[in-house]
Design a protein around this motif. Structure first.
Motif, PDB file in Angstrom:
ATOM      1  N   GLU A  24       0.822  -1.211   0.000  1.00 47.28           N
ATOM      2  CA  GLU A  24       0.000   0.000   0.000  1.00 47.28           C
ATOM      3  C   GLU A  24       0.858   1.264   0.000  1.00 47.28           C
ATOM      4  OE1 GLU A  24      -2.548  -0.479   3.395  1.00 47.28           O
ATOM      5  OE2 GLU A  24      -3.674  -2.113   2.453  1.00 47.28           O
ATOM      6  N   LEU A  25       1.910   1.271   0.790  1.00 43.16           N
ATOM      7  CA  LEU A  25       2.801   2.431   0.824  1.00 43.16           C
ATOM      8  C   LEU A  25       3.506   2.630  -0.514  1.00 43.16           C
ATOM      9  CD1 LEU A  25       4.274   1.912   4.383  1.00 43.16           C
ATOM     10  CD2 LEU A  25       2.937   3.897   3.640  1.00 43.16           C
ATOM     11  N   LYS A  26       3.938   1.539  -1.116  1.00 43.89           N
ATOM     12  CA  LYS A  26       4.599   1.630  -2.418  1.00 43.89           C
ATOM     13  C   LYS A  26       3.621   2.152  -3.472  1.00 43.89           C
ATOM     14  CE  LYS A  26       8.348   1.129  -4.686  1.00 43.89           C
ATOM     15  NZ  LYS A  26       9.428   2.078  -4.465  1.00 43.89           N
ATOM     16  N   GLU A  27       2.371   1.699  -3.417  1.00 39.51           N
ATOM     17  CA  GLU A  27       1.354   2.197  -4.345  1.00 39.51           C
ATOM     18  C   GLU A  27       1.116   3.692  -4.144  1.00 39.51           C
ATOM     19  OE1 GLU A  27      -1.926  -0.394  -3.475  1.00 39.51           O
ATOM     20  OE2 GLU A  27      -1.273  -1.906  -4.938  1.00 39.51           O
ATOM     21  N   GLU A  28       1.079   4.127  -2.898  1.00 41.14           N
ATOM     22  CA  GLU A  28       0.899   5.555  -2.611  1.00 41.14           C
ATOM     23  C   GLU A  28       2.077   6.363  -3.153  1.00 41.14           C
ATOM     24  OE1 GLU A  28       0.069   8.564   1.168  1.00 41.14           O
ATOM     25  OE2 GLU A  28       0.087   6.395   1.512  1.00 41.14           O
ATOM     26  N   GLN A  29       3.276   5.867  -2.944  1.00 43.27           N
ATOM     27  CA  GLN A  29       4.474   6.537  -3.446  1.00 43.27           C
ATOM     28  C   GLN A  29       4.435   6.636  -4.972  1.00 43.27           C
ATOM     29  OE1 GLN A  29       8.250   4.368  -3.429  1.00 43.27           O
ATOM     30  NE2 GLN A  29       9.108   6.048  -2.194  1.00 43.27           N
ATOM     31  N   GLU A  30       4.077   5.547  -5.624  1.00 41.59           N
ATOM     32  CA  GLU A  30       4.011   5.531  -7.083  1.00 41.59           C
ATOM     33  C   GLU A  30       2.915   6.456  -7.614  1.00 41.59           C
ATOM     34  OE1 GLU A  30       3.609   1.376  -7.987  1.00 41.59           O
ATOM     35  OE2 GLU A  30       5.725   0.971  -7.578  1.00 41.59           O
ATOM     36  N   ALA A  31       1.789   6.548  -6.910  1.00 37.62           N
ATOM     37  CA  ALA A  31       0.699   7.429  -7.334  1.00 37.62           C
ATOM     38  C   ALA A  31       1.132   8.892  -7.280  1.00 37.62           C
ATOM     39  CB  ALA A  31      -0.528   7.201  -6.458  1.00 37.62           C
ATOM     40  N   VAL A  32       1.823   9.267  -6.213  1.00 37.31           N
ATOM     41  CA  VAL A  32       2.309  10.645  -6.088  1.00 37.31           C
ATOM     42  C   VAL A  32       3.333  10.929  -7.180  1.00 37.31           C
ATOM     43  CG1 VAL A  32       3.600  12.254  -4.629  1.00 37.31           C
ATOM     44  CG2 VAL A  32       1.823  10.823  -3.627  1.00 37.31           C
ATOM     45  N   ALA A  33       4.236   9.990  -7.401  1.00 37.65           N
ATOM     46  CA  ALA A  33       5.259  10.167  -8.436  1.00 37.65           C
ATOM     47  C   ALA A  33       4.611  10.329  -9.809  1.00 37.65           C
ATOM     48  CB  ALA A  33       6.224   8.982  -8.430  1.00 37.65           C
ATOM     49  N   SER A  34       3.621   9.521 -10.086  1.00 41.88           N
ATOM     50  CA  SER A  34       2.936   9.592 -11.379  1.00 41.88           C
ATOM     51  C   SER A  34       2.156  10.896 -11.529  1.00 41.88           C
ATOM     52  CB  SER A  34       1.985   8.396 -11.510  1.00 41.88           C
ATOM     53  OG  SER A  34       1.247   8.482 -12.700  1.00 41.88           O
ATOM     54  N   GLU A  35       1.459  11.288 -10.479  1.00 38.46           N
ATOM     55  CA  GLU A  35       0.654  12.512 -10.531  1.00 38.46           C
ATOM     56  C   GLU A  35       1.504  13.735 -10.850  1.00 38.46           C
ATOM     57  OE1 GLU A  35      -2.139  15.277  -7.600  1.00 38.46           O
ATOM     58  OE2 GLU A  35      -1.699  13.218  -7.016  1.00 38.46           O
ATOM     59  N   PHE A  36       2.708  13.779 -10.313  1.00 32.47           N
ATOM     60  CA  PHE A  36       3.568  14.944 -10.505  1.00 32.47           C
ATOM     61  C   PHE A  36       4.716  14.675 -11.480  1.00 32.47           C
ATOM     62  CE2 PHE A  36       1.301  15.838  -6.614  1.00 32.47           C
ATOM     63  CZ  PHE A  36       0.915  17.148  -6.821  1.00 32.47           C
ATOM     64  N   ASP A  37       4.641  13.552 -12.192  1.00 32.77           N
ATOM     65  CA  ASP A  37       5.622  13.205 -13.208  1.00 32.77           C
ATOM     66  C   ASP A  37       7.061  13.328 -12.686  1.00 32.77           C
ATOM     67  OD1 ASP A  37       6.355  12.298 -15.738  1.00 32.77           O
ATOM     68  OD2 ASP A  37       6.610  14.335 -16.509  1.00 32.77           O
ATOM     69  N   ALA A  66       5.944  16.800   2.114  1.00 26.49           N
ATOM     70  CA  ALA A  66       5.776  16.267   3.476  1.00 26.49           C
ATOM     71  C   ALA A  66       5.145  14.873   3.435  1.00 26.49           C
ATOM     72  CB  ALA A  66       4.938  17.218   4.315  1.00 26.49           C
ATOM     73  N   THR A  67       4.137  14.701   2.583  1.00 24.19           N
ATOM     74  CA  THR A  67       3.495  13.393   2.447  1.00 24.19           C
ATOM     75  C   THR A  67       4.477  12.370   1.904  1.00 24.19           C
ATOM     76  OG1 THR A  67       1.329  14.404   2.091  1.00 24.19           O
ATOM     77  CG2 THR A  67       1.617  12.140   1.291  1.00 24.19           C
ATOM     78  N   TRP A  68       5.224  12.759   0.875  1.00 25.66           N
ATOM     79  CA  TRP A  68       6.188  11.851   0.258  1.00 25.66           C
ATOM     80  C   TRP A  68       7.260  11.440   1.265  1.00 25.66           C
ATOM     81  CZ3 TRP A  68       7.254  12.772  -5.569  1.00 25.66           C
ATOM     82  CH2 TRP A  68       7.884  11.675  -6.125  1.00 25.66           C
ATOM     83  N   GLU A  69       7.744  12.398   2.058  1.00 22.13           N
ATOM     84  CA  GLU A  69       8.742  12.080   3.090  1.00 22.13           C
ATOM     85  C   GLU A  69       8.169  11.110   4.121  1.00 22.13           C
ATOM     86  OE1 GLU A  69       9.685  16.051   4.388  1.00 22.13           O
ATOM     87  OE2 GLU A  69      11.502  16.116   3.150  1.00 22.13           O
ATOM     88  N   ALA A  70       6.919  11.321   4.526  1.00 20.84           N
ATOM     89  CA  ALA A  70       6.277  10.439   5.500  1.00 20.84           C
ATOM     90  C   ALA A  70       6.138   9.026   4.937  1.00 20.84           C
ATOM     91  CB  ALA A  70       4.923  11.002   5.907  1.00 20.84           C
ATOM     92  N   VAL A  71       5.741   8.923   3.685  1.00 26.10           N
ATOM     93  CA  VAL A  71       5.613   7.617   3.044  1.00 26.10           C
ATOM     94  C   VAL A  71       6.977   6.939   2.971  1.00 26.10           C
ATOM     95  CG1 VAL A  71       5.103   6.451   0.850  1.00 26.10           C
ATOM     96  CG2 VAL A  71       3.512   8.149   1.755  1.00 26.10           C
ATOM     97  N   ASN A  72       8.016   7.686   2.591  1.00 34.00           N
ATOM     98  CA  ASN A  72       9.371   7.114   2.535  1.00 34.00           C
ATOM     99  C   ASN A  72       9.817   6.596   3.903  1.00 34.00           C
ATOM    100  OD1 ASN A  72       9.558   7.669  -0.183  1.00 34.00           O
ATOM    101  ND2 ASN A  72      10.936   9.409   0.053  1.00 34.00           N
TER     102      ASN A  72
END
Length: 103
Positions: A24-37, A66-72
């Protein structure tokens, strides 16, 4: 502190739950990465400096950082927990007569 957080994860979750959380965390990370290219947080931060953004867009991007750092951070903790899962469970099991404790 890291060890305490990792052992808490292990005590509160099964290996399967931790693996699901990792997914789930990896999916969240990938979604953020994709959304912001952006393929990484570092690349996203570089975009922040290179693009002309309004104050509102900058605030939004700071929230994303901040969200990306928390997910990492959570990803790293869950990975550590999975890596150490067997050892910690074995060392803290009641059948282990060792006098050491992880309290």
């Amino acid at each position: 502190m890291l060890f305490d957080e990792v052992t808490t994860l292990i005590e509160e979750h099964t290996r399967d739950e931790l693996e699901e959380q990792l997914t789930e965390l990896k999916e969240e990370q990938e979604a953020v990465a994709s959304e912001f290219d952006a393929s990484s947080l570092e690349e996203f931060r570089e975009q922040l400096a290179e693009e002309e953004l309004s104050a509102s867009e900058l605030r939004e991007r700071r929230n994303v950082i901040a969200t990306w750092e928390a997910v990492n951070t959570e990803l790293a903790l869950v990975k550590h927990a999975l890596h150490l899962y067997g050892d910690v469970v074995e060392l803290t099991s009641p059948k282990n007569n060792s006098s050491s404790s992880f309290a």
